[in-house]
Design an enzyme around this catalytic site. Structure first.
Site, PDB file in Angstrom:
ATOM      1  N   ASP A   1       0.831  -1.211   0.000  1.00  0.00           N
ATOM      2  CA  ASP A   1       0.000   0.000   0.000  1.00  0.00           C
ATOM      3  C   ASP A   1       0.859   1.252   0.000  1.00  0.00           C
ATOM      4  O   ASP A   1       0.680   2.152  -0.837  1.00  0.00           O
ATOM      5  CB  ASP A   1      -0.922   0.007   1.228  1.00  0.00           C
TER       6      ASP A   1
ATOM      7  N   THR B   1      -7.253  -4.959  -0.082  1.00  0.00           N
ATOM      8  CA  THR B   1      -6.044  -5.431   0.605  1.00  0.00           C
ATOM      9  C   THR B   1      -6.234  -6.816   1.204  1.00  0.00           C
ATOM     10  O   THR B   1      -5.303  -7.619   1.228  1.00  0.00           O
ATOM     11  CB  THR B   1      -5.626  -4.432   1.704  1.00  0.00           C
TER      12      THR B   1
END
Length: 465
Positions: free
Chosen positions: A136, A233
């Site tokens: 990320d 995610t």
């Protein structure tokens, strides 16, 4: 630092948007006036191809005659960019950035899967207990760096999901070290994606500064990029579907979108198999075949009426725009009994029971395609599914980075995306889709869309949402 695009073996000084616009004005005027000699013709498909404005125009500017014609600058009337060329430079840069980010994500995900159970250094939890990984922050750094290098940092404003506070905490030293290492590994391959790598490795302070540039809050005016570095995610951590999503918004309107789907196969028939099975099979197939590992990147520009898909870049290959891109379009199926609908995997922010009831009332009979992230938008744009419905539970606010790129790609591919009241999604209110009417409905066509909107109206009172 200058940027270069290896497919044309020429350097492009990073001189900002104004410089490019002036040069295009000169060329366009010369062509229209007939002053352009047969010895230095404009490429024949300049105005028709979706190939990027930077590369095509750099071919023109490499002609010796431009040195003479450049003197005519002051005497030429101003000419605006045509609709087909507007935002083409930004689109090409954005696609390259997402390709580069997907390459990074593939490496990190492979590491997470191979080191299952010992990946604490690479996965953290946010305040809402959702996972966030090294990927990320690393992707956020890479995209921020890429846009700044190619477009000029003074011209780049970014709204992004992750902030730098977590990385800056004293107990996050291992995580920060992993991010810096991952970013530098990726930047070492920057020439493959058309940009010169930094002269020296970025320091920790450099990486934190690049990530911290992503501090825009959006709004109704001005230009800003919207980035979800790793959308889905949880799917990413599990070795499943996820997406890298990047969009450009100007004065509240989405102008272009790029969606990288590293685990979404180019071939539709691969989609029905479990992702882990694909990983095994792909190792047994020739590297030139369209396998699960290849993945894809979809992109579109507002008003073009076209959406494109290209494969992810293979290891050790150079990116050559437009990288074997082919046009995609939504499905022509309008019979609900034959349509496939998508919904989120997790129940935390979406009601599966309500969407199931809607599907039944509309006549959708197929099992839902439950996939993580904006891959659902990609599925509709490619014609692999026809409907996406999301109805969040009370109190949940939809973020603009979870939808901007996917919405524009579906629309330009021929589909429709609105809220449940049939109104366009509003990206001009800051970080959230404020004023959203109940939920989001994306469809391949108007017939299915109208039926779902009517069904929502008929059943909303009993939804308990």
């Amino acid at each position: 630092m200058s940027s270069y695009f290896p497919s044309f073996a020429t350097k492009i000084p990073r001189m900002g948007k104004g410089y490019d616009d002036v040069l295009f004005t000169v060329t366009n005027q010369l062509v229209k006036s007939g002053s352009w000699s047969n010895n230095y013709k404009v490429p024949c498909n300049l105005s028709k191809q979706h190939i990027g404005f930077v590369s095509k125009f750099d071919q023109i500017c490499s002609s010796p005659v431009m040195e003479d014609e450049h003197k005519k600058l002051d005497s030429l009337p101003e000419i605006e960019l045509s609709e087909s060329e507007e935002y083409s430079k930004e689109l090409e840069v954005a696609v390259r950035a997402v390709q580069m980010a997907c390459s990074l994500c593939q490496r990190v995900q492979d590491t997470l899967i191979s080191n299952a159970g010992t990946n604490h250094r690479q996965v953290q939890s946010k305040d809402d207990n959702s996972p966030v990984t090294v990927a990320d922050w690393s992707v956020q750094a890479i995209v921020s760096w890429m846009l700044s290098e190619c477009l000029g940092s003074q011209n780049v404003s970014i709204v992004a999901e992750e902030d730098v506070q977590t990385l800056s905490k004293a107990n996050a030293s291992e995580l920060l070290e992993a991010v810096v290492e991952t970013v530098n590994q990726c930047l070492a391959e920057a020439p493959r994606f058309g940009v010169q790598e930094p002269k020296s490795a970025l320091r920790t302070s450099d990486v934190l500064e690049i990530i911290s540039r992503c501090n825009s809050t959006g709004g109704p005016t001005g230009r800003f990029w919207v980035l979800d570095p790793v959308d889905g995610t949880l799917g990413f951590v599990r070795g499943d579907q996820y997406a890298v999503a990047l969009a450009l918004i100007e004065d509240g309107e989405v102008k272009l979108g790029v969606l990288g789907c590293p685990n979404y196969p180019m071939r539709k028939e691969w989609l029905s198999y479990h992702h882990r099975y694909h990983r095994i099979i792909s190792k047994l197939t020739p590297p030139t075949s369209e396998t699960w590992n290849k993945g894809c990147v979809l992109y579109a520009k507002k008003g073009s009426g076209k959406a494109w898909m290209q494969p992810l870049l293979h290891v050790n290959k150079m990116f050559v725009w437009p990288n074997h891109a082919k046009q995609v379009s939504v499905s022509s199926i309008d019979n609900p009994a034959l349509a496939t609908f998508c919904e989120p995997v997790e129940k935390a922010n979406s009601s599966h029971s309500f969407t199931a009831g809607l599907a039944h009332s509309v006549g959708l009979r197929k099992q839902p395609l439950r996939v993580y992230s904006m891959v659902k938008y990609a599925a509709i744009a490619r014609g692999d599914a026809e409907v996406f419905m999301k109805f969040a539970r009370a109190g949940y606010k939809e973020k603009i980075w979870d939808h901007a790129a996917g919405v524009i790609i579906i629309q330009e591919a021929g589909g429709m995306v609105t809220d449940a009241g049939g109104l366009p999604l509003d990206f001009s209110k800051g970080l959230y889709l404020e004023g959203l009417d109940r939920g989001i409905v994306a469809c391949s066509g108007a017939t299915l869309h109208a039926k779902i909107i009517d069904a929502v109206d008929a059943s909303w009172g009993s939804s308990s949402l």
